[in-house]
Design a protein around this motif. Structure first.
Motif, PDB file in Angstrom:
ATOM      1  N   LEU A 112     -16.169  10.576  46.458  1.00 51.65           N
ATOM      2  CA  LEU A 112     -17.543  10.919  46.104  1.00 51.65           C
ATOM      3  C   LEU A 112     -17.691  10.978  44.586  1.00 51.65           C
ATOM      4  O   LEU A 112     -17.061  11.813  43.927  1.00 51.65           O
ATOM      5  CB  LEU A 112     -17.917  12.268  46.716  1.00 51.65           C
ATOM      6  CG  LEU A 112     -19.368  12.737  46.527  1.00 51.65           C
ATOM      7  CD1 LEU A 112     -20.338  11.799  47.245  1.00 51.65           C
ATOM      8  CD2 LEU A 112     -19.526  14.170  47.021  1.00 51.65           C
ATOM      9  N   ILE A 287     -17.145  14.372  54.689  1.00 51.92           N
ATOM     10  CA  ILE A 287     -17.545  13.669  53.471  1.00 51.92           C
ATOM     11  C   ILE A 287     -16.379  12.823  52.967  1.00 51.92           C
ATOM     12  O   ILE A 287     -16.545  11.652  52.598  1.00 51.92           O
ATOM     13  CB  ILE A 287     -18.012  14.661  52.394  1.00 51.92           C
ATOM     14  CG1 ILE A 287     -19.292  15.379  52.859  1.00 51.92           C
ATOM     15  CG2 ILE A 287     -18.269  13.942  51.070  1.00 51.92           C
ATOM     16  CD1 ILE A 287     -19.759  16.476  51.913  1.00 51.92           C
ATOM     17  N   GLY A 290     -16.022   9.637  54.690  1.00 53.14           N
ATOM     18  CA  GLY A 290     -17.128   8.704  54.539  1.00 53.14           C
ATOM     19  C   GLY A 290     -18.173   8.788  55.640  1.00 53.14           C
ATOM     20  O   GLY A 290     -19.065   7.937  55.709  1.00 53.14           O
ATOM     21  N   THR A 293     -22.621  11.359  53.434  1.00 54.60           N
ATOM     22  CA  THR A 293     -22.754  11.159  51.993  1.00 54.60           C
ATOM     23  C   THR A 293     -24.161  11.540  51.568  1.00 54.60           C
ATOM     24  O   THR A 293     -25.120  11.293  52.318  1.00 54.60           O
ATOM     25  CB  THR A 293     -22.454   9.699  51.602  1.00 54.60           C
ATOM     26  OG1 THR A 293     -22.442   9.579  50.185  1.00 54.60           O
ATOM     27  CG2 THR A 293     -23.487   8.742  52.162  1.00 54.60           C
TER      28      THR A 293
END
Length: 327
Positions: A112, A287, A290, A293
Motif C-alpha cells: 500500500l 489489505i 490485496g 484497498t
C-alpha cells in the motif's frame, strides 16, 4: 514552524485558511508524525461549520493521516522512529506534522503506497465497528450499503465481499453505478432512477437483506426497515436527510429487528485502542493480501483544502478525497 489549515470562523469552504503553527510535541504515549497525506471527511466539514470541539482538541482540521514517525513521547516503544504509519487522530491532520496516540497508529502494508494509506483509518475504524461488530455480519449474509460510492462505502463493499457476504449497493448517477460494478457489486441501484425497495424485494425473492448500512437517515429509515429480513440489523452511520424519524415499533417487534448506530470521534481512547487492535488483526491482512484497498477520488495540495471540502459537499466523489502535505 509548519503549515496548517484551520477554519477562521464557522462557514463555507472559503473560511478555511492556511496558517503557520508551531510543530506540536508528543506527550506521553504519543508519537509525532511527519504527514505525507491527510484524509478529508464529513466531520471536518461539521467542524468547519462550527461544531464544538471536545476540550483540549486542536483547531487544526483532520482526523486521519499517513506519514512517518519522527519522534516518540515518553513510554512509547512502537511504532519506531522512521516507521510508516496510518493514524486515526482527534484533530490536527491538515498540517506538516501532527501528534497521534501510539496505539492508534496502524502499520502500512508493504503493498500500500504511503500516500494512499491516508484513506484507510477513518474508513477502517468505521466499517469494522459498524458492519462487523454492531451489524454482526457473517459470511453468506446480504448487506445493503447506501451511499456506497463514498470513501467509507467503497471500503465497506470490499470488506463485506472479502468476508463472504453478498453486497447490494445504492449510489446516484451512472458514473457511480459503473464504479460500484467495477468493485464487483452484483446489483448496484441508481437512486436517481430506481426504487431500491422494489429492487431489494426482487433480488431477495421477498425475504429482504440481513443488514442495512445507512448514511441517509430521514425517510430512508422506514424504507430500510421494510426490506430487512427477520432478525435484520439496521446500522446508521449518518443522517444526511434528517436525524428525526417515525418508527413503526410493531414492524420492528414482529420481524425482530435491531437498530443501532455509532459515531467515532467521541469514543474513548480505550475503545479506539480496542478497535485498532481488531483492525490490525482482521482487516490489515486483507489489505496486505490485496483484497481491500482504499479507493481514491482525488488528491489535492494542502493549500486547496477548500476545494476538497467542496467536492465532498457536492457529493461528486467516488472514494476518498485526500490532501497531499509532503511531496
Amino acid at each position: 514552524m509548519m503549515n496548517a489549515v484551520i477554519a477562521r470562523q464557522p462557514g463555507g469552504p472559503e473560511v478555511l485558511e492556511q496558517v503557520q503553527r508551531a510543530v506540536p510535541q508528543p506527550s506521553a504515549g504519543e508519537v509525532l508524525i511527519r504527514v505525507a497525506n491527510a484524509g478529508v471527511n464529513r466531520p471536518d466539514i461539521m467542524q468547519r461549520n462550527g461544531m464544538p470541539l471536545p476540550p483540549g482538541i486542536t483547531d487544526v482540521l483532520g482526523l486521519e493521516v499517513s506519514g512517518t514517525v519522527v519522534a516518540q513521547g515518553a513510554g512509547v516503544e512502537s511504532p519506531a522512529i522512521g516507521a510508516p504509519v496510518m493514524a486515526l487522530l482527534n484533530g490536527g491532520g491538515y498540517a506538516n506534522y501532527c501528534v497521534a496516540r501510539a496505539e492508534l497508529c496502524l502499520s502500512v502494508p508493504k503493498n500500500l503506497p504511503l500516500a494512499q494509506a491516508a484513506g484507510v483509518p477513518e474508513a477502517a475504524f468505521t466499517v469494522w465497528h459498524n458492519l462487523f461488530e454492531l451489524g454482526r455480519m457473517q459470511p453468506g449474509e446480504s448487506v445493503l450499503i447506501h451511499g456506497a460510492a463514498s470513501g467509507v462505502g467503497t471500503f465497506a463493499i470490499q470488506c463485506a465481499q472479502a468476508c463472504g457476504a453478498r453486497v447490494i449497493a445504492t449510489a446516484g448517477g451512472t458514473d457511480k453505478i459503473r464504479a460500484l460494478r467495477q468493485l464487483g457489486v452484483g446489483r448496484a441501484i441508481d437512486r436517481h432512477s430506481e426504487d431500491f425497495v422494489a429492487v431489494i424485494l426482487e433480488e431477495t425473492q421477498g425475504r429482504g437483506v440481513d443488514i442495512v448500512l445507512d448514511n441517509v437517515g430521514g425517510d430512508y429509515v422506514a424504507s430500510n426497515l421494510s426490506i430487512l429480513a427477520p432478525g435484520g440489523r439496521h446500522v446508521s452511520l449518518s443522517f444526511m436527510q434528517g436525524a428525526k424519524i417515525e418508527l413503526d415499533l410493531q414492524l420492528v417487534m414482529r420481524k425482530g429487528l435491531s437498530l443501532t448506530s455509532s459515531t467515532l470521534r467521541p469514543k474513548s481512547p480505550v475503545e479506539k485502542m480496542r478497535l485498532a487492535q481488531r483492525i490490525s488483526r482482521h482487516l490489515l491482512p486483507l489489505i496486505a493480501a490485496g483484497k481491500i484497498t482504499p479507493i481514491l477520488h482525488q488528491t489535492l495540495p494542502l493549500a486547496q483544502a477548500a476545494d476538497a471540502h467542496r467536492i465532498l459537499e457536492a457529493n461528486t466523489n467516488i472514494g476518498k478525497v485526500l490532501l497531499q502535505v509532503a511531496p
